[in-house]
Design a protein around this motif. Structure first.
Motif, PDB file in Angstrom:
ATOM      1  N   ARG A 128     -14.051   9.846  52.961  1.00 19.81           N
ATOM      2  CA  ARG A 128     -15.101  10.627  53.642  1.00 19.81           C
ATOM      3  C   ARG A 128     -14.506  11.548  54.696  1.00 19.81           C
ATOM      4  O   ARG A 128     -15.079  12.587  55.006  1.00 19.81           O
ATOM      5  N   LEU A 129     -13.371  11.119  55.278  1.00 15.12           N
ATOM      6  CA  LEU A 129     -12.766  11.926  56.327  1.00 15.12           C
ATOM      7  C   LEU A 129     -12.121  13.197  55.782  1.00 15.12           C
ATOM      8  O   LEU A 129     -11.890  14.152  56.535  1.00 15.12           O
ATOM      9  N   ILE A 130     -11.842  13.199  54.475  1.00 14.98           N
ATOM     10  CA  ILE A 130     -11.090  14.306  53.892  1.00 14.98           C
ATOM     11  C   ILE A 130     -11.955  15.156  52.956  1.00 14.98           C
ATOM     12  O   ILE A 130     -11.973  16.386  53.061  1.00 14.98           O
ATOM     13  N   LEU A 131     -12.656  14.502  52.059  1.00 16.02           N
ATOM     14  CA  LEU A 131     -13.422  15.223  51.040  1.00 16.02           C
ATOM     15  C   LEU A 131     -14.837  15.498  51.531  1.00 16.02           C
ATOM     16  O   LEU A 131     -15.468  14.650  52.179  1.00 16.02           O
ATOM     17  N   SER A 132     -15.343  16.661  51.176  1.00 15.57           N
ATOM     18  CA  SER A 132     -16.708  17.024  51.573  1.00 15.57           C
ATOM     19  C   SER A 132     -17.725  16.174  50.831  1.00 15.57           C
ATOM     20  O   SER A 132     -17.432  15.583  49.778  1.00 15.57           O
ATOM     21  N   ARG A 133     -18.934  16.121  51.358  1.00 18.62           N
ATOM     22  CA  ARG A 133     -20.001  15.345  50.736  1.00 18.62           C
ATOM     23  C   ARG A 133     -20.294  15.869  49.334  1.00 18.62           C
ATOM     24  O   ARG A 133     -20.531  15.102  48.404  1.00 18.62           O
ATOM     25  N   GLU A 134     -20.257  17.191  49.157  1.00 23.83           N
ATOM     26  CA  GLU A 134     -20.549  17.777  47.844  1.00 23.83           C
ATOM     27  C   GLU A 134     -19.534  17.350  46.795  1.00 23.83           C
ATOM     28  O   GLU A 134     -19.886  17.003  45.660  1.00 23.83           O
ATOM     29  N   VAL A 135     -18.245  17.360  47.164  1.00 26.31           N
ATOM     30  CA  VAL A 135     -17.204  16.966  46.215  1.00 26.31           C
ATOM     31  C   VAL A 135     -17.335  15.489  45.870  1.00 26.31           C
ATOM     32  O   VAL A 135     -17.257  15.096  44.705  1.00 26.31           O
ATOM     33  N   ARG A 136     -17.561  14.641  46.889  1.00 25.53           N
ATOM     34  CA  ARG A 136     -17.691  13.210  46.629  1.00 25.53           C
ATOM     35  C   ARG A 136     -18.898  12.921  45.742  1.00 25.53           C
ATOM     36  O   ARG A 136     -18.837  12.100  44.825  1.00 25.53           O
ATOM     37  N   HIS A 137     -19.985  13.617  46.002  1.00 20.07           N
ATOM     38  CA  HIS A 137     -21.192  13.413  45.193  1.00 20.07           C
ATOM     39  C   HIS A 137     -20.943  13.837  43.745  1.00 20.07           C
ATOM     40  O   HIS A 137     -21.338  13.121  42.799  1.00 20.07           O
ATOM     41  N   ALA A 138     -20.270  14.965  43.554  1.00 25.80           N
ATOM     42  CA  ALA A 138     -19.999  15.440  42.193  1.00 25.80           C
ATOM     43  C   ALA A 138     -19.117  14.452  41.437  1.00 25.80           C
ATOM     44  O   ALA A 138     -19.358  14.150  40.261  1.00 25.80           O
ATOM     45  N   ILE A 139     -18.104  13.912  42.115  1.00 24.93           N
ATOM     46  CA  ILE A 139     -17.201  12.963  41.458  1.00 24.93           C
ATOM     47  C   ILE A 139     -17.947  11.679  41.095  1.00 24.93           C
ATOM     48  O   ILE A 139     -17.812  11.151  39.983  1.00 24.93           O
ATOM     49  N   LEU A 140     -18.740  11.170  42.023  1.00 25.45           N
ATOM     50  CA  LEU A 140     -19.491   9.944  41.744  1.00 25.45           C
ATOM     51  C   LEU A 140     -20.474  10.137  40.609  1.00 25.45           C
ATOM     52  O   LEU A 140     -20.653   9.258  39.760  1.00 25.45           O
ATOM     53  N   LYS A 141     -21.123  11.309  40.580  1.00 27.00           N
ATOM     54  CA  LYS A 141     -22.108  11.585  39.514  1.00 27.00           C
ATOM     55  C   LYS A 141     -21.413  11.653  38.147  1.00 27.00           C
ATOM     56  O   LYS A 141     -21.885  11.053  37.166  1.00 27.00           O
ATOM     57  N   ILE A 142     -20.287  12.347  38.071  1.00 23.19           N
ATOM     58  CA  ILE A 142     -19.565  12.457  36.791  1.00 23.19           C
ATOM     59  C   ILE A 142     -19.020  11.095  36.370  1.00 23.19           C
ATOM     60  O   ILE A 142     -19.065  10.723  35.191  1.00 23.19           O
ATOM     61  N   ALA A 143     -18.491  10.336  37.341  1.00 20.33           N
ATOM     62  CA  ALA A 143     -17.963   9.011  37.019  1.00 20.33           C
ATOM     63  C   ALA A 143     -19.052   8.102  36.478  1.00 20.33           C
ATOM     64  O   ALA A 143     -18.833   7.338  35.528  1.00 20.33           O
ATOM     65  N   GLN A 144     -20.254   8.204  37.063  1.00 18.82           N
ATOM     66  CA  GLN A 144     -21.366   7.385  36.578  1.00 18.82           C
ATOM     67  C   GLN A 144     -21.773   7.804  35.161  1.00 18.82           C
ATOM     68  O   GLN A 144     -21.979   6.955  34.290  1.00 18.82           O
ATOM     69  N   ASP A 145     -21.860   9.113  34.931  1.00 17.67           N
ATOM     70  CA  ASP A 145     -22.199   9.601  33.584  1.00 17.67           C
ATOM     71  C   ASP A 145     -21.135   9.179  32.578  1.00 17.67           C
ATOM     72  O   ASP A 145     -21.452   8.835  31.427  1.00 17.67           O
TER      73      ASP A 145
END
Length: 841
Positions: A807-824
């Motif tokens: 969280r300290l490094i990656l933006s919220r948008e990038v983290r959300h995109a990665i989590l969404k793709i990983a879930q899919d």
């Protein structure tokens, strides 16, 4: 010192011959000032390898120009007419038959003279003379035939060599030896035996010098092949294969001979000089210049060692460039391990005569081929032949150093253990380009297209196209050499005795030595990187959202990077372009990497999409140099304030992972020191503000120029952290015991591909399987994850802590995109996998 009567003792016919020869000869002395080696108050006796009138003329002139005593003057102490002894005598035809003493008789006479004068001494100075060792670029083909070699040629041929190649004459003065000291240490019970032994030692010295200057005497290829086939290990395997196949020994021996002939180089000195002559013109048309740095250190470390050159591998030009530069620097070129795919018609024989020996990509299932190849390598090492190979295996398609394939290293070490006569020295070399000949083919391969098979017509076609392009400058930087013996001593103190008892054994500690050596070679290659203008432009432009930046911002960022690299040196062997920022921009435009868009508010510099993909290659060449400063900058992407302690704590956590990926020196404390220095640098240059005695750090608001500069530096490492987060998120979303390491690698690759498509990334290595594989392996080494039943991966709470730190490094948008793709990705099973490049040759 030389007086006005220096040549008064010379006969008239010698002075006349010297005057006639002078316009034809240009002498290069090695060292340049040999007079500093000699004691001025003691008599000197020069020892030359071969008897010859032209050599005497050349030596006399070299001594006169260097301020040394004349070799033609009498030695009153020893009652000799000349201060010169030739080790190899031959009959003359121009000035009568040579009736001088044999070398051992002359040496014995010197020793006898000292016995009668206990307070005196004689300095023995071995001198090697080479005529036409390296014909100049303007030399013709005919001159190559008369260049220096191992054959003791006749007087007529020597005269032609002097007339044709005399302007490329090298006179090598070795350090003088005190004859008095030799006599004091020697057994003088048999004076004749002493003289013969001294002559033998001198001959060995001259052979070693000649091998270092013009290369080993491997002109008879069949002798090497015969030695390979007669070696015990090969004979043993021949017997085993014959028994297994129930075939005659002669049939298996014939097969082994065909393997040896397929492998062995056919080293040819005339071919070396001919190719050098051709390449001089080729390089001049292809490149604007070739530079070498730290070669003097490499040359100083080499004497007495079996040298193994281990360069980075980024282009097919690597083979030729290193050999060409070594040859023109006066060092014998190495035998090069080349893939059998390069053994093309016409090209293969030429490479073979230039020192290439060919190897198959795999030895699996062919014990006879494996035994023959290993024995051939052992023969080269035992004969003191310098060798070159690429431990990456194939050419890097991404600009990063590839994970080493340690097969050749293992064979080299085992060959040394069998015959530890000459210590082995590994010489890392960094080769840096400003444009690659294979650039367009790399783009295709990184996009998933199959690697094109090498062919003669393809090579000819590519050469025709190359001449129409501009490839800029090339740099060869020689890194810190690595000695093998200290590593063996550290691994097993009694390795010499164990190797003597069973030379063919594979000790249990060997893999540890090989792996540690492979990593250190990669580290030392990175420690001698060259930062050229294209590297700097790539670092900056690829960090901008649309690969565009205003000219003023680009000038500021170039100045910042040059200051970072010069004020926070990665190592003392890193080199940096001397160009100023404005000159770098102009050079980038000339090379076609960037183009200028005119605008009334200030010009903008941009790079096109295809060029951006290629620029990622040159960014990756030097990414490791900015690892520490980029990490500090990353901490301020999403944070306005941060404590120094937090930056250092998180830096220690991420260090093992970026160290493995970028081959940083394996020293956590040194990395922490680099973080401290980077923080101080940013504070000093106004990019950060220190508060509370330097414990708290703060950046300017987001719209400030200093914040913009920090963000550009940070984005150099951002993709690595995104890959790490993809791996962690995929594991956490999947749960314990759900994925194997290969399934995790595949899932991460697909997620990265998807994220790349959504964010229009132009760096294909972002979804390189090898990078995910390396990160997963590092997680296993640090016990963050481990393998359970059915090879499934398990993890503990520390994995979640690592994900939270993102969280300290990656933006919220990038983290959300990665989590969404990983879930899919977890919920779907794709019917067709997108092709993923492997980066293998």
């Amino acid at each position: 010192m030389i007086g006005a009567d220096y040549g008064a003792h010379l006969p008239w016919w010698f002075r006349l011959a010297a005057q006639l020869l002078e316009p034809w000869v240009r002498i290069k002395r090695d060292p340049a000032e040999p007079a500093t080696l000699v004691h001025p108050d003691q008599p000197v006796c020069y020892i030359v390898e071969r008897d010859g009138f032209s050599d005497a003329l050349i030596l006399e002139r070299a001594c006169r120009e260097a301020g040394l005593p004349s070799p033609m003057q009498p030695m009153r102490l020893a009652r000799r007419r000349r201060s010169l002894i030739s080790l190899n005598k031959r009959d003359g035809w121009l000035f009568g038959r040579n009736r001088g003493r044999l070398p051992q008789e002359a040496l014995g006479h010197l020793a006898h003279a000292l016995d009668h004068t206990p307070d005196s001494d004689i300095q023995i100075v071995p001198v090697s003379i080479y005529v036409g060792r390296a014909p100049a670029r303007s030399s013709g083909w005919f001159r190559v035939l008369f260049s220096e070699n191992w054959v003791m040629v006749g007087r007529t041929r020597r005269l032609l060599a002097v007339l044709l190649n005399g302007r490329d004459t090298v006179v090598h003065f070795s350090a003088p030896v005190s004859l008095r000291a030799v006599l004091d240490d020697a057994d003088r019970s048999d004076s004749n035996r002493f003289a013969r032994k001294m002559a033998r030692v001198l001959r060995t010295h001259f052979r070693r010098i000649r091998a270092a200057v013009i290369g080993p005497d491997l002109s008879h290829r069949r002798t090497v092949v015969d030695a390979v086939l007669n070696a015990g290990p090969v004979q043993q395997v021949i017997q085993q294969v014959a028994h297994k196949e129930k075939a005659p020994i002669d049939k298996i021996l014939k097969r082994a001979r065909s393997f040896a002939v397929e492998i062995a180089a056919d080293y040819s000195h005339p071919v070396i000089r001919s190719v050098s002559f051709l390449l001089s013109n080729f390089w001049n048309k292809l490149y604007d210049g070739i530079a070498m740095h730290h070669f003097d250190k490499a040359r100083a470390a080499a004497p007495g060692h079996e040298v193994v050159y281990v360069p980075s591998h980024r282009s097919h030009a690597d083979y030729l460039l290193l050999s060409y530069q070594l040859h023109h620097a006066g060092v014998v070129i190495p035998h090069i391990a080349a893939g059998v795919n390069l053994n093309l018609p016409l090209v293969g024989p030429l490479l073979r005569r230039g020192g290439a020996f060919f190897m198959r990509r795999s030895f699996t299932g062919n014990a006879l081929y494996s035994a023959v190849f290993k024995e051939y390598l052992s023969q080269l090492i035992d004969r003191g032949v310098p060798i070159e190979y690429f431990i990456e295996g194939g050419r890097s398609r991404t600009g990063r150093l590839l994970a080493p394939r340690a097969g050749m290293l293992s064979m080299t070490i085992r060959a040394f253990l069998r015959a530890p006569h000459r210590p082995v020295l590994f010489q890392p070399v960094y080769i840096g380009y400003e444009r690659l000949m294979e650039g367009k083919s790399y783009i295709g391969e990184l996009s998933g297209k199959p690697k094109e098979k090498e062919s003669l017509w393809g090579l000819i076609g590519s050469l025709r196209g190359l001449m129409k392009q501009r490839f800029g400058h090339v740099t060869l930087n020689f890194g810190e050499p690595i000695e093998l013996t200290p590593r063996l001593d550290a691994a097993h103190a009694d390795w010499r005795r164990a190797a003597a008892e069973d030379p063919d054994a594979k000790p249990e500690w060997l893999n540890h030595v090989v792996n540690g050596l492979a990593e250190q070679i990669q580290v030392n290659i990175n420690r001698c990187a060259d930062v050229n203008p294209i590297n700097l432009l790539a670092l900056i432009l690829l960090a901008t959202p649309k690969h565009a930046i205003s000219e003023n911002d680009l000038l500021d960022q170039l100045a910042l990077y040059k200051a970072l690299i010069s004020e926070l040196p990665y190592s003392d062997r890193v080199t940096l372009t001397p160009m100023e920022p404005a000159g770098i921009i102009a050079y980038g435009e000339q090379m076609g990497w960037i183009r200028r868009v005119k605008h009334s508010l200030g010009d903008v510099l941009v790079t096109d999409d295809e060029a951006a993909v290629l620029l990622s290659y040159f960014r990756n060449n030097v990414l490791h140099l900015l690892a520490a400063s980029s990490w500090v900058a990353c901490c301020f992407i999403n944070n306005r304030r941060m404590s120094r302690a937090s930056i250092l704590r998180l830096g220690r956590i991420i260090f093992p992972f970026i160290q493995s990926e970028l081959y940083l020196p394996n020293d956590e404390e040194a990395f922490s020191d680099q973080l401290q220095l980077s923080i101080d640098f940013y504070v000093e240059h106004g990019l950060l503000e220190a508060q509370g005695d330097g414990r708290l750090l703060e950046r300017a608001p987001g719209e400030d120029d200093s914040t913009f500069q920090l963000r550009l530096v940070a984005r150099n490492l951002l993709q690595a952290f995104e890959r790490y987060y993809i791996t962690l998120a995929t594991l956490v979303r999947s749960g314990e015991g759900r994925l194997t390491a290969s399934e995790l690698e595949k899932s991460c690759t697909l997620t990265a591909q998807r994220l790349g498509l959504l964010s229009e990334l132009t760096a294909p290595e972002f979804f390189d399987k090898a990078l995910f594989r390396g990160f997963i392996q590092k997680l296993r080494e640090h016990k963050v994850i481990w393998v359970g039943e059915e090879s499934k991966l398990h993890f503990d709470a520390s994995l979640g802590d690592l994900a939270d730190d993102a969280r300290l490094i990656l933006s919220r948008e990038v983290r959300h995109a990665i989590l969404k793709i990983a879930q899919d990705n977890n919920e779907t099973s794709p019917e067709r996998e997108v092709p993923v490049p492997t980066g293998e040759d």
